[in-house]
Design a protein around this motif. Sequence first.
Motif, PDB file in Angstrom:
ATOM      1  N   ARG A 117       1.230  -1.345   0.122  1.00 31.02           N
ATOM      2  CA  ARG A 117      -0.503   0.051   0.202  1.00 31.02           C
ATOM      3  C   ARG A 117       0.762   1.102   0.245  1.00 31.02           C
ATOM      4  N   VAL A 120      -0.158   5.791   0.297  1.00 32.37           N
ATOM      5  CA  VAL A 120      -1.243   5.657   1.448  1.00 32.37           C
ATOM      6  C   VAL A 120      -1.096   6.983   1.459  1.00 32.37           C
ATOM      7  N   ALA A 216      -4.952   4.033  -1.528  1.00 30.37           N
ATOM      8  CA  ALA A 216      -4.219   3.350  -0.913  1.00 30.37           C
ATOM      9  C   ALA A 216      -4.569   2.486  -1.046  1.00 30.37           C
TER      10      ALA A 216
END
Length: 237
Positions: A117, A120, A216
Motif C-alpha cells: 500500500r 497511502v 491507498a
Amino acid sequence: MPDNNSSEPVVAMVVAAGSGVRLGGETPKALRTVAGVPLVTRSVRQLAAGGCTHAIVVIAPRTEEAFRAALADAPVPVTFVEGGHRRQDSVLNGLVALAEVEGLEHAQIVLVHDAARALVPVEVVARVVDAVAAGAVAVTPVVPVVDTIRQLNEVGSAAIDRSLLRAVQTPQGFDRETLIEAHRLVADHQLDVTDDIAACEFAGEVATLVEGDVSALKITTPLDLVVAEALVSGVEA
C-alpha cells in the motif's frame, strides 16, 4: 497512553516479506517500482511524513542487501527483521525484534503497514497515529464498499447491504502491549488471522475505525501496478 508529541516514538512496522506471486517476476513485491521508486521506499516515506519516527521492515531471507539499498536514503531510522511463513508470523517477529532496538524498548505506538500500500496518503497515516495517541488500542482505516456484494448460500446467493460494509486498509495502529498480547494469544490457539485487527478482536478488543482513502490501494496484480503508475503520474506531473 502517552500524548503524541515529538518526544514519543511512533514505530512503523512495514511488512515486506511477500514474494508477490500474483504480481509476477522474480523481484520481491516490495522492491517492485512505481515511477522508478520501490514500493517499500514509497511506503516508508509516507509513514514518516504522517508521523512515524522509526521503521522496522520485515523482509524475506537473503534480501536484506537489496532492501538496504532501496532504503539507503530513508527519512527515518530503519531496522530490518526476517519474516516468517505467514504474515502474522512476520508481524510477531517484528514485535519481538522491537524490544531489542535501542531507543524503542518502551515505544507504545506501533503502526503495521503492508508495503504494497505504497501510495497511502499522509493524512491517513496521521489519522491512525492520532487515534492511538488519543487512547484507542486498535485502529484501522476503512473505505466504503462500492461494488454490489453477494453472499453464497444453500440455494444460490443473496445481496448484502453494502452500506454496512467497509473495506479495510493499512496502516493499522496499536497500543504496543495490546498488539503483542493479541499475537501471543493467536499463536497459542494456532489461529490464522487476516490482519492485526482480527488478532486484537480475538483477544477481546474493539476496533476503532478512521477514514481511509481509495488511493491507498494494495498493489497485488499487474493491473494494480498500472493503476498506481497512473495515480503517481497524475500527482507528480
